[in-house]
Design an enzyme around this catalytic site. Structure first.
Site, PDB file in Angstrom:
ATOM      1  N   SER A  47      -1.919  -9.887   2.478  1.00 19.38           N
ATOM      2  CA  SER A  47      -1.816  -8.789   1.535  1.00 19.38           C
ATOM      3  C   SER A  47      -1.752  -7.486   2.320  1.00 19.38           C
ATOM      4  O   SER A  47      -1.286  -7.479   3.475  1.00 19.38           O
ATOM      5  CB  SER A  47      -3.018  -8.833   0.586  1.00 19.38           C
ATOM      6  OG  SER A  47      -2.868  -7.924  -0.472  1.00 19.38           O
ATOM      7  N   GLU A  50       8.483   8.343   8.617  1.00 21.12           N
ATOM      8  CA  GLU A  50       7.387   7.407   8.357  1.00 21.12           C
ATOM      9  C   GLU A  50       6.058   7.898   8.930  1.00 21.12           C
ATOM     10  O   GLU A  50       4.993   7.658   8.374  1.00 21.12           O
ATOM     11  CB  GLU A  50       7.788   6.088   9.036  1.00 21.12           C
ATOM     12  CG  GLU A  50       6.796   5.010   9.036  1.00 21.12           C
ATOM     13  CD  GLU A  50       7.141   3.959  10.092  1.00 21.12           C
ATOM     14  OE1 GLU A  50       7.808   4.278  11.097  1.00 21.12           O
ATOM     15  OE2 GLU A  50       6.741   2.809   9.900  1.00 21.12           O
ATOM     16  N   GLY A 100      -2.365  -2.970   7.391  1.00 23.73           N
ATOM     17  CA  GLY A 100      -1.445  -1.843   7.407  1.00 23.73           C
ATOM     18  C   GLY A 100      -1.439  -1.140   8.760  1.00 23.73           C
ATOM     19  O   GLY A 100      -0.504  -0.434   9.090  1.00 23.73           O
ATOM     20  N   TRP A 156       0.814  -1.233   0.000  1.00 21.25           N
ATOM     21  CA  TRP A 156       0.000   0.000   0.000  1.00 21.25           C
ATOM     22  C   TRP A 156       0.836   1.267   0.000  1.00 21.25           C
ATOM     23  O   TRP A 156       0.394   2.286  -0.494  1.00 21.25           O
ATOM     24  CB  TRP A 156      -1.110  -0.021   1.045  1.00 21.25           C
ATOM     25  CG  TRP A 156      -0.805   0.224   2.501  1.00 21.25           C
ATOM     26  CD1 TRP A 156       0.191  -0.324   3.245  1.00 21.25           C
ATOM     27  CD2 TRP A 156      -1.572   1.066   3.392  1.00 21.25           C
ATOM     28  NE1 TRP A 156       0.082   0.105   4.552  1.00 21.25           N
ATOM     29  CE2 TRP A 156      -0.976   0.953   4.664  1.00 21.25           C
ATOM     30  CE3 TRP A 156      -2.689   1.882   3.246  1.00 21.25           C
ATOM     31  CZ2 TRP A 156      -1.467   1.635   5.790  1.00 21.25           C
ATOM     32  CZ3 TRP A 156      -3.169   2.551   4.360  1.00 21.25           C
ATOM     33  CH2 TRP A 156      -2.567   2.433   5.617  1.00 21.25           C
ATOM     34  N   ASP A 157       2.069   1.183   0.522  1.00 17.99           N
ATOM     35  CA  ASP A 157       2.993   2.322   0.411  1.00 17.99           C
ATOM     36  C   ASP A 157       3.105   2.789  -1.033  1.00 17.99           C
ATOM     37  O   ASP A 157       3.254   3.975  -1.312  1.00 17.99           O
ATOM     38  CB  ASP A 157       4.392   1.937   0.883  1.00 17.99           C
ATOM     39  CG  ASP A 157       4.445   1.599   2.362  1.00 17.99           C
ATOM     40  OD1 ASP A 157       3.894   0.547   2.743  1.00 17.99           O
ATOM     41  OD2 ASP A 157       5.042   2.385   3.125  1.00 17.99           O
ATOM     42  N   ASP A 177      -0.788  -1.906  11.928  1.00 11.68           N
ATOM     43  CA  ASP A 177      -0.220  -2.738  12.979  1.00 11.68           C
ATOM     44  C   ASP A 177       0.617  -1.830  13.878  1.00 11.68           C
ATOM     45  O   ASP A 177       1.668  -1.395  13.455  1.00 11.68           O
ATOM     46  CB  ASP A 177       0.608  -3.901  12.416  1.00 11.68           C
ATOM     47  CG  ASP A 177       1.484  -3.470  11.234  1.00 11.68           C
ATOM     48  OD1 ASP A 177       1.114  -2.534  10.492  1.00 11.68           O
ATOM     49  OD2 ASP A 177       2.555  -4.054  11.084  1.00 11.68           O
TER      50      ASP A 177
END
Ligand SMILES: *[C@@H]1O[C@H](CO)[C@@H](O)[C@H](O)[C@H]1NC(C)=O
Ligand SMILES: *[C@@H]1O[C@H](CO)[C@@H](O)[C@H](O)[C@H]1NC(C)=O
Ligand SMILES: *[C@@H]1O[C@H](CO)[C@@H](O)[C@H](O)[C@H]1NC(C)=O
Ligand SMILES: *[C@@H]1O[C@H](CO)[C@@H](O)[C@H](O)[C@H]1NC(C)=O
Ligand SMILES: *[C@@H]1O[C@H](CO)[C@@H](O)[C@H](O)[C@H]1NC(C)=O
Ligand SMILES: *[C@@H]1O[C@H](CO)[C@@H](O)[C@H](O)[C@H]1NC(C)=O
Ligand SMILES: *[C@@H]1O[C@H](CO)[C@@H](O)[C@H](O)[C@H]1NC(C)=O
Ligand SMILES: *[C@@H]1O[C@H](CO)[C@@H](O)[C@H](O)[C@H]1NC(C)=O
Length: 608
Positions: free
Chosen positions: A230, A523, A328, A183-184, A330
């Site tokens: 995924s 990030e 995503g 997804w990044d 987490d």
């Protein structure tokens, strides 16, 4: 007597089975999809390396290439240590073994300069503010340091690497994220498009397409240990964004079969039926089948599972951890039954509003892309699917009183009434009746009421302060700030478009200030305090680089090229010499900065 005994045993066995304790282990990779699963996904070496904490970050070891074939390494291990348990081994001996048979993490990836990179992409020249334009050029330059390709010689010895081979160059997020991520890539690509790097964009999309062709879906990232999960599905959105920029119909035609295959994966492997008010709806979930510790987080996963109550189902716990990683997010209190503690994670009980909002967008995009290449039949199929699914999203996730969408919890059979930036995803993906211009206003008013706009650095992931998870307060993330801004900007409501701009100014200027203060893009950011700082919390140190952060900023700088200006109080920020500390000192600096900001934030909270 014997019959009675048999009866009791059968009952006990049945209870055992019904209890769910009688499950098979499902590893994150195995002999069906890799030739080195007994090194990187399970087995005595992985166990011993983590038991003895050879590396602080478990990801280090599983990213190390082998100097010999996996079976040779495995046999060498057995010859040296037999089947002794990890605890009976000597750390020095284990380290010596790893040094002998493995090389440094990430050495199979080589740096590159994208062939379509240019120092001053013409589009960026349209940014009116000279300081912001200069910054955009600096961000553009970072693509060169984040470009990677896979050493083609590894193909002959593929099984010696945990890396999943992809043929073309790509942009990595940065730091410990040294391979491609799913997804990044969407936000990286938004940034590449701003810099007119269409070839690199195509390369990245084609790489992900090879994953769909080989594995049926796009794994979380480019390593064997990601082969059971995924990430938020954005491949079709990447193709869409590139098409909007280039009008290249051939490329759509090339990719459509792959996009269809990916959509089948989500339809077949990630759906669940839920009945609400007597009506059944098919919705999507993050739910990986794996139920063992994640190799890249092996130590922390096993440590956390040791904190579970006696009799708790560890396999379920591991499945919920890995499923949260698939989202995503987490980790976040959004997955915890008590909104507090990781040990109460129940991801597989949650119907996530962001995933369903994205699936709705995928349907919309498929309709559009098929239409562009003249395939009206398939276009119509997706138009119909999306019409049905838009109602599903409305009926399952929307609360009319509150004027927002929420996650739905299958256990409690109710919404999670807390704010998370993910709740605004249907706004971003237009998964509502766009004639309803009041809807964006209501979502905005709801967020306003929750106080999420009160922070100088952008919107925090959640308002939940009971955890120190990285997808909670006070961290703000690029993808979510970008999606909220874009959701408001693309709404048909002019007032909301202005609000979108104001949030964009905050996010952009916060990133700007931290860049000139620390010399890096991060990030995630801590959005509270007098101005933002790099984020913190979670399982690993904050990483710099950083792919999606740079991409989101470049996109926003371009979107608002004639409206964004550096405010008076910040004009000198770029002229004060930038500290360019090494990575270690950066982390320390950011840590100090961070503690100070948290302190200020807390003080602010207590006072007002
Ligand atoms: C494992 O290796 C064999 C022999 O080199 C190869 O034929 C097979 O495709 C490989 N399997 C996987 C899943 O990579
Ligand atoms: C590992 O973490 C410990 C404690 O946080 C720290 O003292 C040590 O320097 C770290 N080691 C490495 C190799 O980063
Ligand atoms: C280790 O292997 C030996 C010989 O194969 C066997 O006798 C022993 O039971 C095994 N020990 C464990 C702990 O599995
Ligand atoms: C581990 O092995 C090394 C040599 O291989 C030895 O010097 C050391 O004393 C051992 N440590 C322990 C705790 O047994
Ligand atoms: C982009 O790729 C095409 C086809 O591979 C090539 O002809 C062209 O030179 C590339 N453009 C740049 C700017 O590298
Ligand atoms: C949900 O229901 C539909 C229609 O009854 C059915 O085709 C589908 O297989 C069901 N999905 C799941 C995951 O059970
Ligand atoms: C919607 O939210 C209101 C107020 O928070 C609550 O009272 C109501 O029960 C919710 N409705 C549904 C269907 O969840
Ligand atoms: C910025 O720097 C200039 C020149 O050093 C100085 O005159 C000006 O007052 C500064 N502006 C602010 C807002 O600090």
């Amino acid at each position: 007597m014997l019959t009675r005994w048999c009866f009791l045993v059968s009952i006990a066995l049945l209870c055992f089975i019904l209890n769910g304790s009688f499950q098979v282990e499902i590893h994150v990779c195995d002999s069906t999809n890799s030739n080195n699963s007994f090194i990187y996904c399970n087995g005595p070496i992985l166990d011993a390396v983590n038991y003895h904490a050879l590396y602080n970050d478990s990801k280090e070891f599983v990213d190390m290439p082998m100097k010999q074939d996996p079976l040779e390494v495995y046999n060498a291990w057995l010859a040296k240590f037999g089947n002794s348990s990890a605890s009976s081994l000597n750390k020095t001996d284990v380290q010596a073994f790893v040094n002998q048979y493995f090389s440094a993490a990430g050495t199979e990836l080589v740096a590159c300069t994208p062939d379509d990179w240019q120092e001053k992409p013409p589009k960026l020249a349209t940014i009116l503010d000279p300081q912001l334009r200069e910054w955009a050029y600096k961000l553009n330059a970072i693509w060169k340091t984040l470009c990677r390709k896979i050493d083609p010689t590894i193909v002959q010895h593929n099984s010696r690497y945990s890396l999943l081979y992809v043929p073309h160059h790509f942009i990595v997020p940065g730091g410990r994220f040294r391979e491609f991520y799913y997804w990044d890539a969407y936000w990286i690509i938004k940034g590449l498009i701003a810099c007119e790097m269409y070839n690199t964009t195509k390369s990245m999309i084609r790489n992900l397409a090879t994953m769909v062709d080989q594995h049926g879906f796009v794994p979380n990232g480019g390593r064997v240990y990601y082969l059971q999960r995924s990430q938020p599905p954005l491949l079709s959105a990447m193709v869409y964004e590139l098409y909007e920029a280039t009008n290249d119909k051939d490329f759509i035609a090339e990719l459509l079969p792959t996009l269809l295959k990916e959509s089948n994966f989500w339809n077949q492997k990630r759906t669940v039926n839920v009945t609400l008010n007597g009506k059944e709806y098919e919705v999507y979930q993050y739910k990986t089948p794996s139920n063992v510790p994640r190799p890249e987080s092996y130590r922390v996963d096993t440590q956390n599972s040791a904190k579970l109550a006696n009799g708790a189902d560890k396999q379920q716990f591991y499945q919920d951890l890995a499923s949260a990683a698939e989202s995503g997010w987490d980790f976040s209190t959004r997955w915890f039954s008590d909104y507090k503690s990781l040990t109460n994670i129940e991801t597989t009980k949650v119907l996530p509003v962001d995933l369903n909002g994205l699936i709705c967008w995928n349907m919309d995009i498929m309709e559009y892309l098929y239409e562009q290449v003249g395939d009206t039949t398939n276009s119509q199929i997706f138009r119909n699917k999306r019409a049905v699914f838009r109602d599903t999203v409305q009926n399952v996730f929307y609360n009319k009183t509150d004027g927002t969408w929420y996650d739905y919890n299958l256990r409690s059979q109710s919404h999670n009434p807390r704010f998370y930036t993910s709740t605004a995803v249907p706004l971003f993906t237009n998964c509502y009746n766009t004639l309803n211009t009041g809807k964006s206003q209501k979502v905005f008013d709801y967020m306003d009421k929750m106080g999420v706009f009160n922070y100088p650095g952008g919107i925090p992931s959640s308002m939940s302060q009971e955890s120190s998870e990285q997808w909670d307060f006070p961290n703000g993330w690029s993808p979510n700030n970008h999606m909220i801004i874009e959701g408001l900007r693309k709404s048909a409501n002019p007032e909301m478009q202005d609000k979108g701009f104001l949030i964009a100014s905050k996010w952009v200027m916060g990133n700007f200030r931290v860049f000139y203060e620390t010399g890096h893009m991060w990030e995630k950011y801590n959005v509270i305090g007098s101005y933002p700082a790099p984020g913190s919390g979670g399982e690993y140190d904050v990483q710099d680089g950083f792919g999606w952060t740079n991409g989101a900023i470049l996109d926003l700088l371009l979107t608002y090229s004639d409206r964004l200006f550096v405010p008076e109080n910040l004009v000198n920020v770029t002229t004060t010499p930038t500290k360019s500390p090494s990575v270690e000192t950066t982390t320390k600096v950011s840590y100090l900065l961070n503690s100070w900001i948290v302190f200020l934030g807390v003080l602010f909270y207590e006072l007002f």
